[in-house]
Structures are given as C-alpha cells and as structure tokens.
Design an enzyme around this catalytic site. Structure first.
Site, PDB file in Angstrom:
ATOM      1  CG  ASP A  82      17.795   3.963 -12.651  1.00  0.00           C
ATOM      2  OD1 ASP A  82      18.107   5.126 -12.353  1.00  0.00           O
ATOM      3  OD2 ASP A  82      18.544   2.987 -12.479  1.00  0.00           O
ATOM      4  N   GLY A 209      25.171   4.505  -8.342  1.00  0.00           N
ATOM      5  CA  GLY A 209      26.250   3.561  -8.051  1.00  0.00           C
ATOM      6  C   GLY A 209      26.418   3.345  -6.563  1.00  0.00           C
TER       7      GLY A 209
HETATM    8  P1  13P Z   1      24.771   0.070  -8.763  1.00  0.00           P
HETATM    9  O1  13P Z   1      24.393  -1.065  -9.630  1.00  0.00           O
HETATM   10  O2  13P Z   1      26.253   0.318  -8.731  1.00  0.00           O
HETATM   11  O3  13P Z   1      24.190  -0.030  -7.387  1.00  0.00           O
HETATM   12  O4  13P Z   1      24.166   1.399  -9.410  1.00  0.00           O
HETATM   13  C1  13P Z   1      22.771   1.532  -9.455  1.00  0.00           C
HETATM   14  C2  13P Z   1      22.347   2.804 -10.061  1.00  0.00           C
HETATM   15  O5  13P Z   1      22.952   3.833  -9.911  1.00  0.00           O
HETATM   16  C3  13P Z   1      21.117   2.759 -10.849  1.00  0.00           C
HETATM   17  O6  13P Z   1      20.798   3.989 -11.405  1.00  0.00           O
END
Ligand code: 13P
Length: 283
Positions: A82, A209
């Site tokens: 990620d 997010g």
């Molecule tokens: P959140 O922590 O807001 O769920 O976002 C996670 C995310 O987008 C990881 O790439």
C-alpha cells in the site's frame, strides 16, 4: 489461493462490486481477513504500507506468511504494498512475492507521477504483479483534505494518466481522506465525478480512506464504479476495542486470549464489510 491483485480487481470490475483491502500488520489481522473471505466466498486484498513494514510487520515475515495462509483457502487472496513510494522497497516487495503494488506518486506533478508510475508498471508487470496508481490526492481527514476540491481527480488527466502508464487500477480522490473524520462527520463524496471517471476509464477504481465513510456512501460508491475499498483506521480500531472490552470485563485474561478476541471480532467486521461491498458469494 494466492493470485495477482489484477485478477481480483478485473473480476470485481466486470461484475460490479468492490473488494475490501485491509491493512494488516500481524498474523491475527491477516488471518481474520483471509478466513472471512473463505467463509463469505469473497476475494480479499491484504494491504501493508512501507511504514508498517519498517516499524513492525516486516516484509520478510509477512510475505511468506500471507502467501501460505492464502494457499490454504480456495478464494482469491492478494498481498498489496500500500502507498509504495520508494523504488528500492517496491522492488523488494516484488522479489518477496507481493502480488500487487500501489505506487503513490500523487504528490508529484502529473508528468513525474506518470514517469514513476510507468516505471513501476514495467517492473511489476514483468512478474505478473498488478499495479494501482493514484491521481489527484487522497489526503488526511485530520487536515480536512477531503473537502479540498483542488485535490480531486480530474477526468481528462486521468485518461492521459492511464493511457501513458498502463496501470491496472486507479485510486481516485472524490471526497474521502485517510484517518478519522471529526466526530459525527461523514465524507461528502462526489459521485457525479466518480461516474464520469468510470465512464471515461472503464477500469477498476479504488477508494482510499474507507474508514468512517458510512454504509450508505460505500454502497453508492460501489454502484458508481468503485472496485476496491482500502480500510486501515477502522480495522485497527475494531481490534483495539475488542481487546479493551474483553480486558475491562476480565482483567485477568492473558495476552493470547486478548489476541484471539481481537481476531474473532475483526473477522466478523470484515464479513459484514464484504456484504456491504457486494463482494460476498462471488466465488
Ligand atoms: P483509512 O485509514 O482512512 O481507512 O485509509 C486506509 C487507506 O486508504 C490505506 O491506503
């Protein structure tokens, strides 16, 4: 089964649903996600960021473990780096067997974002690894970036970006942000922009997010073309609260049982999330 993130996302795009991509920083979280997927007959993407790998969930420990867990089930599981930003680290992830890379060069100019993303596509695709890019910028809820229209993804630029990079999926900025929103706030998502992006790109689109978005927003986002929803903050919170609850009621409980409770609660949460995204029963 362990598969390329690209396969998972193409299937979701073709059939009009979204896959949960959950940041997982230990055995319990990865296993909760993978077992939830098996029980729901759904795909899952295990996400890990570079900071998480450097601080705690080390690449060389997590990659073989997740792959092994994935091979024990008969639904598709991918392991995705990620928010990759460091080329050497991205190459390490590919070498250690990650099946997805998200290259996040969204803070750079369009040209530099394209250059960096195209390079990662060349390297990853040669190994069958799927690539997600980001255009526009999904920022932080704490700084109210979700309301900053200047950060939202531009449809014309997105067409150029996809064409010139060869990405398999695109993370779009449409009104969400990472982390916790102020108490009581739900993001105001730009679904019209999302529909235009889907119509122009015809490819898997990603919502970052995911935490705090709310069920209604999530369902609508999937309806308008989102195929992967990233969740980190809420998943961590589920585990933490499970431990707090159990500890409050039973302060004598040992560490192993606290971990087991967190895993159990997270698994139920993931199953519920998969149903909201329309991912359950697809395999
Ligand atoms: P959140 O922590 O807001 O769920 O976002 C996670 C995310 O987008 C990881 O790439």
């Amino acid at each position: 089964m362990y598969v390329s993130m690209k396969n998972i996302l193409q299937h979701a795009d073709k059939h009009g649903y979204a896959v949960m991509a959950m940041n997982s920083i230990n055995m319990e979280m990865a296993r909760a996600g993978i077992e939830a997927a098996q029980e729901e007959r759904a795909a899952i993407i295990i996400n890990i960021g570079m900071g998480q790998m450097k601080k705690h969930a080390h690449l060389e420990d997590m990659a073989p473990m997740v792959r092994k867990m994935a091979k024990r089930v008969d639904v598709p599981v991918a392991l995705n780096h990620d928010h990759g930003q460091d080329l050497a680290f991205i190459c390490d992830c590919i070498r250690k067997g990650f099946s997805g890379i998200m290259i996040d060069a969204s803070s750079y100019s369009l040209e530099e974002n394209i250059r960096r993303t195209a390079l990662v596509c060349d390297l990853a695709h040669a190994k069958g690894v799927g690539v997600e890019g980001e255009l526009g910028h999904v920022g932080q809820a704490a700084s109210m970036d979700d309301e900053n229209l200047d950060l939202y993804t531009d449809v014309g630029q997105a067409e150029e970006f996809v064409e010139r990079t060869g990405v398999d999926a695109l993370a779009v900025a449409i009104g969400t942000a990472h982390g916790n929103y102020p108490k009581g706030k739900k993001p105001n998502m730009d679904f019209e922009r999302l529909k235009l992006l889907k119509k122009a790109l015809h490819m898997p689109l990603v919502l970052h997010g995911g935490s705090g978005s709310g069920e209604e927003n999530l369902r609508k986002a999937v309806e308008c073309g989102i195929n992967k929803v990233n969740v980190c903050t809420d998943a961590f919170a589920v585990c933490k609260k499970a431990m707090e609850d159990v500890y409050r009621d039973n302060p004598g409980m040992d560490y192993m049982h606290l971990c087991m409770k967190a895993e159990e609660r997270l698994k139920e949460y993931v199953k519920q999330y998969m149903r909201i995204l329309g991912a359950s029963g697809r395999y």
